[in-house]
Design a protein around this motif. Structure first.
Motif, PDB file in Angstrom:
ATOM      1  N   GLY A 233       0.835  -1.195   0.000  1.00  0.00           N
ATOM      2  CA  GLY A 233       0.000   0.000   0.000  1.00  0.00           C
ATOM      3  C   GLY A 233       0.866   1.240   0.000  1.00  0.00           C
TER       4      GLY A 233
ATOM      5  N   PHE B 282      -2.472   8.181   1.956  1.00  0.00           N
ATOM      6  CA  PHE B 282      -3.843   8.714   1.880  1.00  0.00           C
ATOM      7  C   PHE B 282      -4.367   9.159   3.225  1.00  0.00           C
ATOM      8  CE2 PHE B 282      -3.374   6.005  -1.754  1.00  0.00           C
ATOM      9  CZ  PHE B 282      -3.853   6.820  -2.740  1.00  0.00           C
ATOM     10  N   ARG B 283      -3.996   8.401   4.264  1.00  0.00           N
ATOM     11  CA  ARG B 283      -4.617   8.662   5.558  1.00  0.00           C
ATOM     12  C   ARG B 283      -3.648   9.312   6.534  1.00  0.00           C
ATOM     13  NH1 ARG B 283      -6.621   4.852   2.769  1.00  0.00           N
ATOM     14  NH2 ARG B 283      -8.825   5.101   2.290  1.00  0.00           N
TER      15      ARG B 283
ATOM     16  N   VAL C  44      -9.087   2.930 -10.287  1.00  0.00           N
ATOM     17  CA  VAL C  44     -10.346   2.464  -9.687  1.00  0.00           C
ATOM     18  C   VAL C  44     -10.780   3.497  -8.652  1.00  0.00           C
ATOM     19  CG1 VAL C  44     -11.417   0.659  -8.289  1.00  0.00           C
ATOM     20  CG2 VAL C  44      -9.725   0.051 -10.032  1.00  0.00           C
TER      21      VAL C  44
ATOM     22  N   THR D  69       0.259  -0.772   4.361  1.00  0.00           N
ATOM     23  CA  THR D  69      -1.159  -0.475   4.103  1.00  0.00           C
ATOM     24  C   THR D  69      -1.916  -0.407   5.421  1.00  0.00           C
ATOM     25  OG1 THR D  69      -3.209  -1.165   3.024  1.00  0.00           O
ATOM     26  CG2 THR D  69      -1.689  -2.941   3.634  1.00  0.00           C
TER      27      THR D  69
ATOM     28  N   ALA E 123      -4.898  -1.208   5.630  1.00  0.00           N
ATOM     29  CA  ALA E 123      -5.796  -2.378   5.567  1.00  0.00           C
ATOM     30  C   ALA E 123      -7.237  -2.014   5.929  1.00  0.00           C
ATOM     31  CB  ALA E 123      -5.265  -3.515   6.450  1.00  0.00           C
TER      32      ALA E 123
ATOM     33  N   LEU F 277       4.837   1.062   9.802  1.00  0.00           N
ATOM     34  CA  LEU F 277       5.311   1.963  10.858  1.00  0.00           C
ATOM     35  C   LEU F 277       4.557   1.730  12.158  1.00  0.00           C
ATOM     36  CD1 LEU F 277       5.607   5.546   9.281  1.00  0.00           C
ATOM     37  CD2 LEU F 277       7.449   3.961   9.902  1.00  0.00           C
ATOM     38  N   THR F 278       3.266   1.385  12.027  1.00  0.00           N
ATOM     39  CA  THR F 278       2.415   1.307  13.216  1.00  0.00           C
ATOM     40  C   THR F 278       1.573   0.028  13.168  1.00  0.00           C
ATOM     41  OG1 THR F 278       0.591   2.357  12.068  1.00  0.00           O
ATOM     42  CG2 THR F 278       2.094   3.830  13.249  1.00  0.00           C
TER      43      THR F 278
ATOM     44  N   THR G 234      -1.913  -1.831  12.628  1.00  0.00           N
ATOM     45  CA  THR G 234      -3.008  -1.539  11.701  1.00  0.00           C
ATOM     46  C   THR G 234      -4.121  -2.558  11.920  1.00  0.00           C
ATOM     47  OG1 THR G 234      -2.345  -3.080   9.981  1.00  0.00           O
ATOM     48  CG2 THR G 234      -1.303  -0.902   9.919  1.00  0.00           C
TER      49      THR G 234
END
Ligand code: OAD
Length: 254
Positions: A28, A40-41, A167, A196, A198, A222-223, A225
């Motif tokens: 991701g 994105f987040r 998409v 990602t 997820a 990194l963290t 999820t």
């Protein structure tokens, strides 16, 4: 910077991967973060005051194609100065050295083309590619490279309005690519989840599908999820540092 990641965790992940006949990877936006591609987040998640969901939908394109094309032209322009990072290269090395002969599948949610640029061969792009356009009338797909496109680019074949071959929210994934991803997921022995959050489906559902099919799940992020609780091993740190460490460990164990 060297991440003080526990060597024993890297060893354990390397053992799971080297014991696998087939490896599938789901990547991701995080894998491209160290190349300078925004996730994105992260941060405020806004572009010119719009949430990504507001510029990446068929509805947004019908309402204001010029706005949507400004967003995508900016993303295309960003890519002209961007290169794959050691995380992308480590995955390409893994495919070439450890998993030749189609035993490796890299399923990516990214649209930046950086896995191909790093030399990965078996790449399934679930969400499309920023370099390509698709005609909204005749469906013709064309590779436009990264040259800037007009705000309302027109299909040379039929005069229809071109859209990015991406998409969007609310759209189906390309069926053949999705089918190949599902097969690679169901038949792998180890499933590596990199960078990602997820949270976007159906892509995120591949992780639990791999788990149900009996694959070992290894996460690099990194963290923590949504995928972490499914992971047999979670390696927390930048993928541009962890993946090369993992690839080196695999090479030295051969
Ligand atoms: P997100 O932005 O949701 O998540 C990025 C993840 O990468 C987060 O979990 C971060 O912790 C992690 N991360 C950031 N930097 C990292 C680094 N250097 N090393 C390792 N991990 C790092 O991105 P995605 O999960 O890819 O869809 O988002 C999925 C989809 O949502 C995208 O494909 C896109 C978006 O809407 C479409 O455009 C259809």
């Amino acid at each position: 910077m060297n991440v003080p990641i526990d060597d024993r965790l890297i060893d354990a992940a390397a053992r799971l991967i080297s014991g696998a006949k087939k490896l599938a990877v789901l990547s991701g936006a995080g894998i491209s973060a160290e190349s300078g591609v925004p996730t994105f987040r992260g941060s405020d998640g806004l572009w010119e005051g719009h949430r990504i969901e507001e510029v990446a939908t068929p509805h947004a394109f019908r309402q204001d194609p010029a706005l949507v094309w400004r967003f995508y032209n900016q993303r295309r322009a960003n890519l002209t100065t961007i290169q794959p990072n050691p995380g992308h290269h480590a995955l390409a090395d893994l495919e070439r050295r450890q998993f030749p002969d189609g035993r490796f599948t890299l399923i990516t949610q990214n649209v930046d083309g950086l896995h191909h640029a790093a030399g990965s061969e078996r790449v399934l792009e679930l969400h499309g590619n920023l370099r390509r356009t698709r005609c909204s009338r005749c469906e013709l797909v064309a590779d436009q490279g990264l040259v800037p496109l007009e705000e309302r680019p027109i299909c040379l074949e039929c005069g229809g309005l071109l859209r990015p071959d991406i998409v969007w929210f609310g759209e189906m994934l390309p069926p053949t690519i999705w089918e190949q991803a599902a097969i690679a997921t169901a038949t792998c022995d180890a499933f590596l989840v990199v960078g990602t959050s997820a949270v976007v489906y159906p892509a995120a559902g591949l992780i639990s599908a791999a788990k149900q099919a009996g694959a070992a799940i290894i996460e690099v992020n990194l963290t923590e999820t949504e995928a972490s609780e499914l992971a047999d091993i979670a390696l927390h740190g930048p993928s541009g540092e962890i993946l090369p460490q993992l690839a080196r460990r695999l090479q030295s164990s051969n």
